[in-house]
Design a protein around this motif. Structure first.
Motif, PDB file in Angstrom:
ATOM      1  N   THR A   2      -4.997  28.371   7.844  1.00 40.68           N
ATOM      2  CA  THR A   2      -6.011  27.354   7.644  1.00 40.68           C
ATOM      3  C   THR A   2      -6.983  27.880   6.596  1.00 40.68           C
ATOM      4  O   THR A   2      -7.601  28.925   6.783  1.00 40.68           O
ATOM      5  CB  THR A   2      -6.752  27.031   8.955  1.00 40.68           C
ATOM      6  OG1 THR A   2      -5.798  26.663   9.954  1.00 40.68           O
ATOM      7  CG2 THR A   2      -7.744  25.900   8.762  1.00 40.68           C
TER       8      THR A   2
ATOM      9  N   PHE B 266     -12.597  25.558  17.011  1.00 43.43           N
ATOM     10  CA  PHE B 266     -12.725  25.690  15.570  1.00 43.43           C
ATOM     11  C   PHE B 266     -14.140  26.102  15.193  1.00 43.43           C
ATOM     12  O   PHE B 266     -14.340  26.997  14.363  1.00 43.43           O
ATOM     13  CB  PHE B 266     -12.356  24.397  14.835  1.00 43.43           C
ATOM     14  CG  PHE B 266     -12.677  24.493  13.377  1.00 43.43           C
ATOM     15  CD1 PHE B 266     -11.877  25.254  12.536  1.00 43.43           C
ATOM     16  CD2 PHE B 266     -13.812  23.893  12.857  1.00 43.43           C
ATOM     17  CE1 PHE B 266     -12.196  25.390  11.194  1.00 43.43           C
ATOM     18  CE2 PHE B 266     -14.131  24.028  11.518  1.00 43.43           C
ATOM     19  CZ  PHE B 266     -13.322  24.776  10.687  1.00 43.43           C
TER      20      PHE B 266
ATOM     21  N   TRP C 179      -7.826  21.927  14.387  1.00 42.13           N
ATOM     22  CA  TRP C 179      -9.292  21.858  14.411  1.00 42.13           C
ATOM     23  C   TRP C 179      -9.789  20.503  14.888  1.00 42.13           C
ATOM     24  O   TRP C 179     -10.913  20.388  15.349  1.00 42.13           O
ATOM     25  CB  TRP C 179      -9.894  22.233  13.068  1.00 42.13           C
ATOM     26  CG  TRP C 179      -9.436  21.404  11.908  1.00 42.13           C
ATOM     27  CD1 TRP C 179      -9.912  20.186  11.524  1.00 42.13           C
ATOM     28  CD2 TRP C 179      -8.391  21.710  10.995  1.00 42.13           C
ATOM     29  NE1 TRP C 179      -9.244  19.724  10.424  1.00 42.13           N
ATOM     30  CE2 TRP C 179      -8.297  20.644  10.071  1.00 42.13           C
ATOM     31  CE3 TRP C 179      -7.521  22.784  10.850  1.00 42.13           C
ATOM     32  CZ2 TRP C 179      -7.369  20.635   9.036  1.00 42.13           C
ATOM     33  CZ3 TRP C 179      -6.617  22.763   9.813  1.00 42.13           C
ATOM     34  CH2 TRP C 179      -6.545  21.697   8.923  1.00 42.13           C
TER      35      TRP C 179
ATOM     36  N   GLN D  53     -15.703  24.655   6.336  1.00 43.09           N
ATOM     37  CA  GLN D  53     -14.944  23.506   6.834  1.00 43.09           C
ATOM     38  C   GLN D  53     -13.481  23.659   6.411  1.00 43.09           C
ATOM     39  O   GLN D  53     -13.188  24.208   5.348  1.00 43.09           O
ATOM     40  CB  GLN D  53     -15.511  22.200   6.276  1.00 43.09           C
ATOM     41  CG  GLN D  53     -16.886  21.861   6.792  1.00 43.09           C
ATOM     42  CD  GLN D  53     -16.886  21.654   8.293  1.00 43.09           C
ATOM     43  OE1 GLN D  53     -16.043  20.971   8.851  1.00 43.09           O
ATOM     44  NE2 GLN D  53     -17.843  22.287   8.958  1.00 43.09           N
ATOM     45  N   PRO D  54     -12.560  23.141   7.221  1.00 40.14           N
ATOM     46  CA  PRO D  54     -11.138  23.248   6.846  1.00 40.14           C
ATOM     47  C   PRO D  54     -10.844  22.387   5.621  1.00 40.14           C
ATOM     48  O   PRO D  54     -11.325  21.261   5.514  1.00 40.14           O
ATOM     49  CB  PRO D  54     -10.406  22.723   8.087  1.00 40.14           C
ATOM     50  CG  PRO D  54     -11.396  21.881   8.800  1.00 40.14           C
ATOM     51  CD  PRO D  54     -12.749  22.442   8.491  1.00 40.14           C
TER      52      PRO D  54
ATOM     53  N   PRO E  18     -12.135  21.007  18.631  1.00 37.31           N
ATOM     54  CA  PRO E  18     -13.280  21.205  17.728  1.00 37.31           C
ATOM     55  C   PRO E  18     -14.208  22.342  18.159  1.00 37.31           C
ATOM     56  O   PRO E  18     -14.790  23.018  17.307  1.00 37.31           O
ATOM     57  CB  PRO E  18     -13.999  19.852  17.736  1.00 37.31           C
ATOM     58  CG  PRO E  18     -13.468  19.112  18.906  1.00 37.31           C
ATOM     59  CD  PRO E  18     -12.122  19.678  19.225  1.00 37.31           C
TER      60      PRO E  18
END
Length: 181
Positions: free
Chosen positions: A122, A46, A39, A130-131, A43
């Motif tokens: 993930t 992601f 990610w 959000q991760p 970005p």
């Protein structure tokens, strides 16, 4: 005594050949780049996948429906992301245990799409999308995926009381381990 000397010379000669034939070591920047999570590397990808994952809704009726193989557990919205396509497939958490900062998790895809031998999982926060964690899950002989991962202290404290029948505070993006995107 002569034979030991010959073996030593042969080993030195082989070592010199191996060192001369070896490629140069990678630059430090390439090693650091390879250690970054996907990610951070992509970005935009992601963000698009997180938006799609956030739009997945699982109805309460589906959550109560029995799984094909008779297991129970709260469904987790999941996006399986491959190079060529993305697939929405809920995951059933079959086993979840957090002890001494270590997560042990078993899950099953429902319905079971193309079988993958492993996934990079993930964990995406349910609220912020959000991760929060990445770990590798491998396929067991009974069709379940299993993963073990070290958790940060705050996450471990929050997840210790979770049961498989609880609504999970995360969603998944699964990436087959053979893919690089």
């Amino acid at each position: 005594m002569r034979r030991e000397l010959d073996i030593e010379q042969l080993l030195r000669w082989r070592l010199e050949r191996a060192e001369s034939d070896a490629p140069p070591p990678p630059a430090g920047i390439h090693l650091l780049e390879g250690a970054r999570p996907w990610w951070d590397l992509w970005p935009e990808r992601f963000a698009a996948r997180a938006r799609r994952l956030g739009a997945i809704q699982i109805s309460y009726g589906y959550a109560m429906a029995p799984l094909q193989h008779g297991h129970s557990g709260h469904p987790v919205p999941t996006l399986i992301s491959r190079d060529d396509d993305e697939l929405e497939a809920p995951v059933r958490v079959l086993y979840l245990n957090v002890r001494e900062g270590k997560l042990r998790l078993r899950f099953q895809l429902d319905p079971i799409p193309r079988v993958e031998h492993g996934f990079e999982v993930t964990f995406i926060s349910e609220e912020a999308l959000q991760p929060i964690l990445s770990a590798y899950a491998t396929l067991s002989v009974d069709g379940e995926y299993r993963l073990d991962a070290e958790l940060p202290e705050d996450l471990a404290a929050n997840w210790e009381s979770l049961k498989v029948t609880d609504r999970m505070p995360f969603r998944f993006i699964l990436r087959p381990t053979s893919d690089n995107t």
